[in-house]
Motif scaffolding. Structure first.
Motif, PDB file in Angstrom:
ATOM      1  N   LYS A  72       0.760  -1.295   0.151  1.00  0.00           N
ATOM      2  CA  LYS A  72      -0.033  -0.053  -0.022  1.00  0.00           C
ATOM      3  C   LYS A  72       0.715   1.436   0.092  1.00  0.00           C
ATOM      4  CE  LYS A  72      -4.009  -2.126   2.341  1.00  0.00           C
ATOM      5  NZ  LYS A  72      -5.127  -2.139   3.620  1.00  0.00           N
ATOM      6  N   GLY A  73       2.031   1.169   0.101  1.00  0.00           N
ATOM      7  CA  GLY A  73       2.830   2.196   0.234  1.00  0.00           C
ATOM      8  C   GLY A  73       4.334   1.994   0.032  1.00  0.00           C
ATOM      9  N   PHE A  74       5.053   3.180  -0.114  1.00  0.00           N
ATOM     10  CA  PHE A  74       6.563   3.012  -0.697  1.00  0.00           C
ATOM     11  C   PHE A  74       7.526   3.959   0.102  1.00  0.00           C
ATOM     12  CE2 PHE A  74       4.037   1.425  -4.231  1.00  0.00           C
ATOM     13  CZ  PHE A  74       4.973   0.305  -4.757  1.00  0.00           C
ATOM     14  N   LEU A  75       8.730   3.759   0.331  1.00  0.00           N
ATOM     15  CA  LEU A  75       9.594   4.404   0.810  1.00  0.00           C
ATOM     16  C   LEU A  75      10.719   4.361  -0.256  1.00  0.00           C
ATOM     17  CD1 LEU A  75      10.418   3.118   4.452  1.00  0.00           C
ATOM     18  CD2 LEU A  75       8.736   4.723   3.681  1.00  0.00           C
ATOM     19  N   ILE A  76      11.077   5.777  -0.729  1.00  0.00           N
ATOM     20  CA  ILE A  76      11.702   6.057  -1.865  1.00  0.00           C
ATOM     21  C   ILE A  76      12.875   6.884  -1.601  1.00  0.00           C
ATOM     22  CG2 ILE A  76      11.465   7.066  -4.024  1.00  0.00           C
ATOM     23  CD1 ILE A  76       8.348   6.895  -3.987  1.00  0.00           C
ATOM     24  N   ASP A  77      13.930   6.327  -2.049  1.00  0.00           N
ATOM     25  CA  ASP A  77      15.265   7.192  -1.841  1.00  0.00           C
ATOM     26  C   ASP A  77      15.186   7.964  -2.839  1.00  0.00           C
ATOM     27  OD1 ASP A  77      17.801   7.361  -0.795  1.00  0.00           O
ATOM     28  OD2 ASP A  77      18.733   6.059  -2.486  1.00  0.00           O
ATOM     29  N   LEU A  78      16.137   9.072  -2.458  1.00  0.00           N
ATOM     30  CA  LEU A  78      16.080  10.383  -3.568  1.00  0.00           C
ATOM     31  C   LEU A  78      17.417  10.405  -4.343  1.00  0.00           C
ATOM     32  CD1 LEU A  78      15.174  12.958  -0.708  1.00  0.00           C
ATOM     33  CD2 LEU A  78      13.970  12.565  -2.661  1.00  0.00           C
ATOM     34  N   ASP A  79      18.604  10.518  -3.650  1.00  0.00           N
ATOM     35  CA  ASP A  79      19.740  10.541  -4.581  1.00  0.00           C
ATOM     36  C   ASP A  79      20.074   9.208  -5.175  1.00  0.00           C
ATOM     37  OD1 ASP A  79      22.099  11.208  -5.723  1.00  0.00           O
ATOM     38  OD2 ASP A  79      23.229  11.764  -3.955  1.00  0.00           O
ATOM     39  N   GLY A  80      20.149   9.220  -6.615  1.00  0.00           N
ATOM     40  CA  GLY A  80      20.366   8.069  -7.308  1.00  0.00           C
ATOM     41  C   GLY A  80      19.131   7.360  -7.805  1.00  0.00           C
TER      42      GLY A  80
ATOM     43  N   ARG B  37      -3.071   6.126  -5.787  1.00  0.00           N
ATOM     44  CA  ARG B  37      -3.313   6.434  -4.307  1.00  0.00           C
ATOM     45  C   ARG B  37      -2.602   5.494  -3.295  1.00  0.00           C
ATOM     46  NH1 ARG B  37      -7.779   9.800  -3.547  1.00  0.00           N
ATOM     47  NH2 ARG B  37      -9.158  10.177  -5.253  1.00  0.00           N
ATOM     48  N   TYR B  38      -1.326   5.326  -3.924  1.00  0.00           N
ATOM     49  CA  TYR B  38      -0.218   4.764  -2.889  1.00  0.00           C
ATOM     50  C   TYR B  38       0.174   5.809  -1.780  1.00  0.00           C
ATOM     51  CZ  TYR B  38       0.276   0.576  -5.711  1.00  0.00           C
ATOM     52  OH  TYR B  38      -0.104  -0.522  -6.397  1.00  0.00           O
ATOM     53  N   SER B  39       0.596   5.393  -0.636  1.00  0.00           N
ATOM     54  CA  SER B  39       0.963   6.202   0.221  1.00  0.00           C
ATOM     55  C   SER B  39       2.586   6.234   0.109  1.00  0.00           C
ATOM     56  CB  SER B  39       0.923   5.909   1.816  1.00  0.00           C
ATOM     57  OG  SER B  39      -0.612   5.727   1.906  1.00  0.00           O
ATOM     58  N   TYR B  40       3.379   7.325   0.247  1.00  0.00           N
ATOM     59  CA  TYR B  40       4.885   7.296   0.069  1.00  0.00           C
ATOM     60  C   TYR B  40       5.524   8.237   0.859  1.00  0.00           C
ATOM     61  CZ  TYR B  40       3.763  10.918  -3.358  1.00  0.00           C
ATOM     62  OH  TYR B  40       3.025  12.099  -3.944  1.00  0.00           O
ATOM     63  N   LEU B  41       6.643   8.006   1.207  1.00  0.00           N
ATOM     64  CA  LEU B  41       7.626   8.935   1.872  1.00  0.00           C
ATOM     65  C   LEU B  41       9.068   9.031   1.187  1.00  0.00           C
ATOM     66  CD1 LEU B  41       6.914   8.561   5.741  1.00  0.00           C
ATOM     67  CD2 LEU B  41       6.345  10.520   3.997  1.00  0.00           C
ATOM     68  N   PHE B  42       9.696   9.966   1.250  1.00  0.00           N
ATOM     69  CA  PHE B  42      11.118   9.980   0.753  1.00  0.00           C
ATOM     70  C   PHE B  42      12.101   9.877   1.532  1.00  0.00           C
ATOM     71  CE2 PHE B  42       8.263  12.170  -2.320  1.00  0.00           C
ATOM     72  CZ  PHE B  42       8.622  11.471  -3.593  1.00  0.00           C
TER      73      PHE B  42
ATOM     74  N   GLN C 171       3.498  -4.034   4.214  1.00  0.00           N
ATOM     75  CA  GLN C 171       2.602  -3.252   3.365  1.00  0.00           C
ATOM     76  C   GLN C 171       3.293  -2.100   2.636  1.00  0.00           C
ATOM     77  OE1 GLN C 171      -0.152  -1.825   6.670  1.00  0.00           O
ATOM     78  NE2 GLN C 171      -1.766  -2.936   5.400  1.00  0.00           N
ATOM     79  N   VAL C 172       4.601  -2.006   2.815  1.00  0.00           N
ATOM     80  CA  VAL C 172       5.648  -1.201   2.154  1.00  0.00           C
ATOM     81  C   VAL C 172       6.688  -1.991   1.496  1.00  0.00           C
ATOM     82  CG1 VAL C 172       6.777   0.892   2.845  1.00  0.00           C
ATOM     83  CG2 VAL C 172       4.728   0.293   4.224  1.00  0.00           C
ATOM     84  N   ALA C 173       7.120  -1.224   0.529  1.00  0.00           N
ATOM     85  CA  ALA C 173       8.329  -1.655  -0.460  1.00  0.00           C
ATOM     86  C   ALA C 173       9.139  -0.428  -0.410  1.00  0.00           C
ATOM     87  CB  ALA C 173       7.945  -1.947  -1.679  1.00  0.00           C
ATOM     88  N   MET C 174      10.607  -0.641  -0.151  1.00  0.00           N
ATOM     89  CA  MET C 174      11.413   0.250  -0.215  1.00  0.00           C
ATOM     90  C   MET C 174      12.202   0.297  -1.751  1.00  0.00           C
ATOM     91  SD  MET C 174      13.586   2.549   1.342  1.00  0.00           S
ATOM     92  CE  MET C 174      14.601   3.375   0.289  1.00  0.00           C
TER      93      MET C 174
END
Length: 280
Positions: free
Chosen positions: A29-37, A60-65, A224-227
């Protein structure tokens, strides 16, 4: 109802079974997303990254960087992303300085010696007070770049020998700078550990505390989260250890040999963030 399924290409590089994307992404349902690269390299956005973030919003996925960046404060990071066309708020970004502030508040620490560069110290203005001559509670070290010197490392060493706690904003070995691979904070953290006999408290990725904080912020369980990241150790292994799925992108500091030699493999490996739609 017919559900279209995507298969992972067979590859001896990853030694993981070919399972349909629908099955492996079920429940995410959500993602943690790296920035650089992942979103950008240097000052250039990864081709297709804008569209990928737009797709997450549309579906409508949740996500944070989540980034191990320790050279810039959160406001500067967001302003830089805006300059590359990304509409991201400060609240959507979690960095080691942000996590370190929370750690200091929770442990009652106020006096710190900062070994950082750029404007990262702005994230500590309200929580980290360093008064010359007074006892230091902790030494906080990040990627200090050219500001690292023998004198500064020796000052940190003396504070640590006098009882200060060693806090590492990250312990990456290297990162992809605009002009090529460059040393990160890890080698200097290790030097201070060796000299003092102390073990650093790791605040950034791949520490469990960092991922736990990000999961609390996003409001989802690990399953529920993928990196999404470009580093097999800080991103993929860190996510694996807290029970998350992972997506490795072949951009930034991705290195085939690093993945081949790792005992932990990503759930997926895609060429870039632009290909995220293939496994959603």
């Amino acid at each position: 109802m017919i559900m279209q399924k995507y298969s992972i290409p067979r590859s001896s590089e990853y030694h993981i079974p070919v399972i349909t994307g629908y099955i492996r992404m079920k429940g995410i349902k959500g993602f943690l997303i790296d920035l650089d690269g992942v979103l950008y390299v240097g000052d250039t956005a990864i081709e297709g990254a804008h569209e990928a973030i737009g797709l997450l919003r549309k579906q409508r996925y949740s996500y944070l960087f989540v980034s191990n960046t320790t050279r810039k404060c959160r406001r500067t990071i967001v302003e830089r992303l805006s300059g590359m066309g990304f509409d991201i708020s400060e609240e959507e970004v979690i960095t080691p300085p942000v996590a370190a502030n929370a750690y200091m508040k929770n442990t009652g620490k106020e006096q710190c010696y900062l070994l950082v560069t750029g404007d990262a110290e702005r994230d500590f203005e309200q929580t980290c007070v360093c008064t010359p001559g007074e006892r230091i509670d902790c030494v906080i070290i990040g990627d200090a770049g050219d500001s690292i010197s023998y004198n500064r490392l020796n000052t940190a060493f003396r504070y640590l020998m006098n009882g200060a706690e060693l806090i590492a904003l990250e312990k990456d070995r290297y990162w992809m700078a605009p002009d090529g691979l460059s040393l990160s904070a890890g080698p200097f953290v290790t030097a201070l550990e060796f000299a003092t006999g102390k073990k650093a408290t790791i605040i950034g990725k791949p520490s469990k505390a960092f991922f736990d904080r990000a999961l609390d912020e996003i409001g989802l369980r690990p399953g529920q989260v993928a990196m999404i990241g470009d580093d097999i150790i800080t991103d993929i292994a860190g996510a694996y250890r807290v029970g998350m799925k992972s997506i490795l992108v072949k951009t930034g500091k991705y290195r085939k040999d690093a993945v081949k030699n790792s005992v932990i493999k990503p759930t997926y490996c895609i060429d870039s963030l632009a290909h995220l739609s293939e496994i959603l």
